[in-house]
Structure formats: structure tokens, C-alpha cells
Design an enzyme around this catalytic site. Structure first.
Site: not given
Ligand code: GFB
Length: 316
Positions: A109-111, A138, A142, A181
Site C-alpha cells: 500500500s502507498s502508506c 497498517y 505492509k 475509504h
Molecule cells: O480514504 P482515506 O480514509 O485514506 O482518507 P488515507 C483520505 C482523505 O479523505 C483523508 C478525507 O484526508 C480524509 O480525512 N476524507 C474526507 C474522508 N471525507 C472522508 C470520509 O467520509 N471518509 C474517509 N475515510 N475519509 C488510508 C490508510 O489512508 O488509505 C490506509 O489509513 C491505507 O492505511 C489506505 O493506506 C489506502 O489515504 O488517508
């Protein structure tokens, strides 16, 4: 060239990625796909995984199983994200080694990259700085998975390779608004607001974080491409190389699903990594590029969502 009649194990076949890989393998003429649901096989249990591999003897393995979720799921369940994923990666790699699997593709994963990595992020940025705290557990698991593939190659000569996808979306995604996500969560939130006649829709964070989104069918295509033609110790980034702000993403989803709705940003929610866009030149140099634009991918994913929701078959 992979043998289309050899047994292939897709670990994690019910997830967003695993189901896309199954679709892709079937379309590509693979005839012997092996899968095991959670109820049949606990991938965290080494002896159960060993027994399963002893019985099934797969030639190829796609290791795409894991405990996954968005920023909130990662921060609220960090122990599960670390433990489950560490165990799953280790048991499957070890069992694949024991039975002499010919080729294994592990998906990271890119994280895994440092929070403040130079953008776009090259493969060499791994372990060059501190991780993003919202997904540290996570990411550590990974990274351990990548190192398992590298060390089994180094010590035993196993042909185990790793691909690092950027943020993914598409049919079969988890549309849970808390645990999922950003893209599926926003799609569902706009959809439900439209159905309820609401015009205000909430977005977490400032909206300034930048993300790159890859359609999962493109990822599945890249996984087959790498399984067929790539070998080596180094992991390979998989993405589009194009990113946008979360505000721009929310506006794009709004315009598709519920035009005219108003966005409200909740800055008390974390943004996570400020920016995450992959340098995809290594994969481009091998001859692969993503085919699906975000605009196209959103339209087909939304159509899939509406249909699946209508049948009551959404994964939440
Ligand atoms: O998709 P997301 O949870 O993944 O969040 P990450 C991406 C961005 O979207 C963050 C914003 O800046 C969130 O604050 N966001 C806005 C939201 N509204 C929402 C919402 O309703 N739901 C969610 N989830 N986000 C994850 C990692 O990081 O990505 C994992 O935690 C993994 O480890 C995955 O790598 C691909 O890109 O921040």
C-alpha cells in the site's frame, strides 16, 4: 509466461482487490482458481494455512488478503491492523515457500512511505523517514510483508514479488461511511443525501489533503502484468501518477451524484498524509500504464453502487 491451467490461489478473494483479480484471471483464461473464505480458513493461523497449502498445492499465489479500511478504521483499530496483517502476510509467505509456490505477488500500500516523502513518491523512499501516525500499524505490517518477500527471495531463492498500489476504488468496495475509504464513503453520503432531499453533505478534514485514485480493474491488470513479466527484489509502485485534493474529489463526486449539494468540511477529523502520489516511472518503464480516468471510473463505480444497493448487496 504463466500457465493458464495451473492452480492459482487468490488470498482475499472477497475484497475489492481480490474480487477484481478473480474477474481478471477468469477473463484471461485461468481455469483453476482456488479461494478460501474467512469461515473456512483463518489466514492468521500458520498451521491452518500450512494444511490448506499442503492440500491445494497452488502454483501461483496472489496475496491480497488483509484487514483494511480508511483513516478512521486505521486510527480506531490499530492493533488489529498491525496484528492481523503481520500474521496473514507471514503465514501465507511461509506456507507458499514450504510447498514450493512458483510465483507469489504480494500487495502492499502507498502508506508504507514516509509521511513527508518527496512527491511523487519513488520506490526508494521506503524506510527513509517517519510514517504517517494515522496508519502506522497498517504500514508497518505492509513493510514487513515487502521484507518477507525480499528475504525469502534472498535466502531461499523464492520468486516472490511486491506491488505497491495507490488508493484504490471500484466495484466491490466497502461503502461503510465510518470504516471505509474516502471515495466510496463520499459516494454513498451524497447518494443518501439526494434520496433524503438533504443538500448539506459533510466531508472529513480540511479538504486540502491530496490523493491519487486508481481503478481496481487497472490494478488487477497491473498485477497480472507483473506476475507474467516481472521478477526481482524491488517492489513496484502502481498508480496513475495524477492526484487531486479531497475537496476536488468531493466536488467531482457531488457533480456526478447530487449536483447542487453543499459541502461542509469537518476540520476536527484528521487529514492523514498531506499528499500521496506515486512515481510510476518504474512500471511505465516495464510497459504498463493505467487506462481508466477518474471521471470514467467514477461513472461506472456509481452505476455499480446504485445497482448493488438496489439488490441490497452492498458490502458495508
Ligand atoms: O480514504 P482515506 O480514509 O485514506 O482518507 P488515507 C483520505 C482523505 O479523505 C483523508 C478525507 O484526508 C480524509 O480525512 N476524507 C474526507 C474522508 N471525507 C472522508 C470520509 O467520509 N471518509 C474517509 N475515510 N475519509 C488510508 C490508510 O489512508 O488509505 C490506509 O489509513 C491505507 O492505511 C489506505 O493506506 C489506502 O489515504 O488517508
Amino acid at each position: 509466461m504463466l500457465d493458464r491451467n495451473a492452480p492459482v490461489f487468490v488470498a482475499g478473494h472477497r475484497g475489492l482487490v481480490g474480487s477484481a483479480i478473480i474477474r481478471r484471471l477468469e477473463a484471461d483464461g485461468f481455469t483453476d482458481l482456488r479461494t478460501a473464505g474467512r469461515e473456512a480458513l483463518d489466514l492468521r493461523d500458520q498451521s491452518a494455512v500450512n494444511s490448506w497449502f499442503d492440500a491445494q498445492r497452488p502454483t501461483y499465489v496472489f496475496l491480497v488478503a488483509g484487514t483494511v479500511g480508511g483513516i478512521h478504521a486505521n486510527t480506531s483499530r490499530p492493533a488489529e491492523f498491525l496484528y492481523d496483517n503481520l500474521m496473514i502476510h507471514a503465514t501465507v509467505v511461509e506456507a507458499a515457500h514450504r510447498v514450493g509456490v512458483e510465483k507469489l505477488l504480494y500487495l502492499g500500500s502507498s502508506c508504507i512511505y514516509p509521511r513527508l516523502a518527496e512527491q511523487p513518491i519513488t520506490e526508494e523512499a521506503l524506510l527513509s523517514g517517519a510514517l504517517e501516525p494515522t496508519n502506522e500499524g497498517y504500514a508497518l505490517a505492509k513493510i514487513a510483508g515487502i521484507k518477507l518477500c525480499e528475504t525469502y527471495r534472498q535466502q531461499y531463492g523464492d520468486d516472490f514479488i511486491s506491488a505497491m498500489p495507490t488508493n484504490l476504488y471500484g466495484p466491490g468496495d466497502n461503502f461503510d461511511m465510518e470504516g471505509g475509504h474516502v471515495l466510496p464513503a463520499l459516494m454513498r453520503r451524497f447518494h443518501e443525501a439526494k434520496e433524503a432531499g438533504d443538500t448539506a453533505v459533510g466531508v472529513w478534514g480540511t479538504g486540502n489533503a491530496r490523493r491519487e485514485f486508481l481503478h481496481v480493474d487497472d490494478l488487477a491488470d497491473a498485477c497480472l502484468f507483473l506476475m507474467d513479466g516481472y521478477t526481482g527484489p524491488g517492489h513496484v509502485n502502481v498508480g496513475t501518477g495524477v492526484d487531486l485534493t479531497i475537496r476536488e474529489l468531493a466536488e467531482t463526486v457531488r457533480d456526478l451524484v447530487h449536483p447542487g449539494a453543499d459541502l461542509t468540511f469537518d476540520a476536527s477529523r484528521p487529514d492523514g498524509m498531506p499528499r500521496k502520489v506515486l512515481d510510476v516511472s518504474k512500471l511505465a518503464g516495464l510497459g504498463w500504464r493505467a487506462q481508466t480516468s477518474l471521471a470514467e471510473g467514477l461513472v461506472t463505480t456509481y452505476a455499480w453502487f446504485v445497482e448493488a444497493a438496489g439488490r441490497g448487496e452492498l458490502r458495508l
